[in-house]
Design a protein around this motif. Structure first.
Motif, mmCIF file in Angstrom:
data_model
loop_
_atom_site.group_PDB
_atom_site.id
_atom_site.type_symbol
_atom_site.label_atom_id
_atom_site.label_comp_id
_atom_site.label_asym_id
_atom_site.label_seq_id
_atom_site.Cartn_x
_atom_site.Cartn_y
_atom_site.Cartn_z
ATOM 1 N N VAL A 199 51.353 7.750 70.490
ATOM 2 C CA VAL A 199 50.810 9.054 70.112
ATOM 3 C C VAL A 199 51.480 9.504 68.823
ATOM 4 O O VAL A 199 52.707 9.379 68.683
ATOM 5 N N ALA A 200 50.688 10.024 67.889
ATOM 6 C CA ALA A 200 51.216 10.604 66.657
ATOM 7 C C ALA A 200 50.779 12.064 66.573
ATOM 8 O O ALA A 200 49.620 12.381 66.871
ATOM 9 N N ARG A 201 51.692 12.930 66.190
ATOM 10 C CA ARG A 201 51.364 14.341 65.956
ATOM 11 C C ARG A 201 51.210 14.520 64.442
ATOM 12 O O ARG A 201 52.185 14.421 63.696
ATOM 13 N N LEU A 202 49.984 14.784 64.001
ATOM 14 C CA LEU A 202 49.686 14.786 62.572
ATOM 15 C C LEU A 202 49.297 16.171 62.072
ATOM 16 O O LEU A 202 48.930 17.056 62.841
ATOM 17 N N ASP A 203 49.359 16.319 60.766
ATOM 18 C CA ASP A 203 48.929 17.543 60.103
ATOM 19 C C ASP A 203 47.437 17.766 60.408
ATOM 20 O O ASP A 203 46.647 16.813 60.446
ATOM 21 N N PRO A 204 47.018 19.019 60.621
ATOM 22 C CA PRO A 204 45.604 19.268 60.941
ATOM 23 C C PRO A 204 44.648 18.878 59.820
ATOM 24 O O PRO A 204 43.429 18.808 60.036
ATOM 25 N N GLY A 205 45.196 18.593 58.646
ATOM 26 C CA GLY A 205 44.343 18.169 57.535
ATOM 27 C C GLY A 205 43.845 16.739 57.663
ATOM 28 O O GLY A 205 42.967 16.319 56.895
ATOM 29 N N THR A 206 44.375 15.969 58.613
ATOM 30 C CA THR A 206 43.928 14.583 58.757
ATOM 31 C C THR A 206 42.454 14.538 59.162
ATOM 32 O O THR A 206 41.985 15.350 59.961
ATOM 33 N N ARG A 207 41.740 13.559 58.597
ATOM 34 C CA ARG A 207 40.299 13.463 58.864
ATOM 35 C C ARG A 207 39.941 12.303 59.778
ATOM 36 O O ARG A 207 38.759 12.007 59.968
ATOM 37 N N VAL A 208 40.922 11.617 60.325
ATOM 38 C CA VAL A 208 40.627 10.426 61.126
ATOM 39 C C VAL A 208 39.882 10.796 62.401
ATOM 40 O O VAL A 208 40.065 11.885 62.964
ATOM 41 N N ARG A 209 39.028 9.857 62.830
ATOM 42 C CA ARG A 209 38.240 10.018 64.044
ATOM 43 C C ARG A 209 38.403 8.768 64.904
ATOM 44 O O ARG A 209 38.800 7.713 64.402
ATOM 45 N N PRO A 210 38.079 8.859 66.194
ATOM 46 C CA PRO A 210 38.147 7.668 67.035
ATOM 47 C C PRO A 210 37.362 6.503 66.438
ATOM 48 O O PRO A 210 36.248 6.677 65.929
ATOM 49 N N GLY A 211 37.973 5.329 66.459
ATOM 50 C CA GLY A 211 37.366 4.137 65.867
ATOM 51 C C GLY A 211 37.836 3.860 64.461
ATOM 52 O O GLY A 211 37.687 2.739 63.966
#
Length: 399
Positions: free
Chosen positions: A362-374
């Protein structure tokens, strides 16, 4: 007010079960000490031995200057607050709070002063005539605390007092308890299984597992310098990611390799933990906290040897941050400590059976990240904040 000292305190039940083993703990006068650990770790049993509700098999409990092993609960001058409130339903709030003082045959004037003073502290002045059934859960817990406060004891003992409250009330009440304890300055021992509660409330936190004290220190020290694998995995939410890694030095730089991944250990961490040099060429357990990752799209300056690539399985947007779940191509760490941690999180069957071929991170990231499942994501790792443990003993690698 008084300090409390536990010296080798042990509890063995008639069937031979050792619930608490050689517990040494020194709670300072006026301190809020939190006992935390998974269910069945012995924290409530330890509290009950201090209160006199459980007999002590070995060791001594000292309150102030007095050894209290043989004293009945009523003579120990401590007040307990339980998770079920234990209020008298037929009595008003006033009478619930005054009851113990009436048994002591205090004067009506003194009883009234203490009850009204406590009601003011707890925000209960307008509820003194109500019965418990007319109160909310949070108000009932305040009454239970008021009943302890009016006694003006040497110490408060609180056994999971917030367990029956909903999430929002728990947050409010833990802040309230910390505020009241600071204002009153009364020595307090607070038992909880919730490590967030422990970290936010305690002046110091004592982590227990299997009846034994693992580490006691300030919350930030537990987080930054866990003494062993159990404390490292228990403290922090989401939990620390753990993986077996081999250490090797290349061109003066210490590297941790696990599966197809390799991380360069920050030289500052190497200097801070000189014992790491003894582990070159050996397997260690590497810990990475979720908050020590960052999406390289938002941190492009991260060096290549401080990055991991992964495929996102799940994204949880929490507003202030985003939790990203992803698999790593390495088997789960299976030790006694990690099995205890998995059992506490309800994951034991999955961990012990090694159902997954890899480990879930699990990574806790900045809300600016745009990654999605896949999506394939590249993550920067703050390798100055890695945690390393001996693979055999589970002890933290420091000096």
């Amino acid at each position: 007010m008084a300090g409390i000292t536990l010296d080798g305190v042990t509890k063995v039940y008639p069937d031979g079960t050792e619930a608490v083993s050689d517990l040494d703990l020194d709670i300072r006068d006026g301190e809020l000490m939190v006992l935390v650990g998974p269910s069945g770790c012995g924290k409530s049993t330890g509290l009950k031995m201090i209160a006199g509700l459980e007999a002590i098999s070995r060791g001594t409990v000292t309150i102030g200057e007095q050894i209290v092993n043989e004293l009945p609960p009523k003579d120990r001058d401590v007040a307990m607050v339980f998770q079920d409130y234990a209020l008298y339903p037929h009595m008003s709030v006033y009478d619930n709070m005054a009851f113990a003082l009436k048994l002591r045959k205090m004067s009506k004037a003194e009883i009234d002063r203490r009850v009204r003073d406590a009601a003011k502290i707890l925000g209960l002045k307008e509820y003194l005539k109500r019965k418990p059934k007319a109160l909310s859960g949070g108000q009932r817990q305040r009454v239970a605390m008021g009943r302890a406060i009016v006694r003006e004891p040497q110490a408060f003992l609180m056994d999971e007092p917030l367990s029956n409250l909903d999430a929002k009330l728990r947050v409010q009440m833990r802040a309230e308890i910390a505020r009241i304890q600071a204002n009153l300055g009364v020595t307090t021992i607070f038992v909880t299984h919730d490590q967030t509660e422990a970290m936010t409330m305690g002046h110091r936190v004592a982590v227990m597992n299997r009846g034994r004290l693992q580490q006691v220190d300030a919350p930030q020290v537990l987080y930054d310098h866990p003494v062993n694998l159990f404390v490292g995995g228990f403290i922090g939410s989401p939990a620390m990611n753990l993986v077996e890694a081999s250490l090797a030095r290349k061109e003066g730089t210490l590297l941790a390799t696990f599966g197809s991944n390799r991380l360069e250990i920050d030289p500052a961490l190497n200097r801070e933990r000189p014992a790491l040099t003894r582990y070159e060429g050996r397997t260690v357990i590497l810990g990475i906290r979720p908050e020590d990752f960052e999406d390289t799209a938002l941190a492009p300056e991260a060096p290549p040897d401080r990055r991991l690539r992964a495929t996102v399985e799940l994204r949880e947007a929490l507003g202030s941050d985003v939790l990203v779940h992803f698999p790593m191509d390495v088997p789960p760490v299976l030790t006694e400590d990690t099995q205890d941690l998995a059992q506490d999180r309800g994951e034991l069957e999955d961990q012990v059976g090694a159902v997954r071929e890899g480990s879930a991170f699990v990574a806790r990231l900045d809300p600016g990240t745009r990654v999605r499942p896949g999506d394939t994501i590249e993550l920067a790792v703050d390798t100055s904040r890695l945690h390393l443990f001996d693979a055999g003993t589970g002890q933290g690698i420091y000096d």
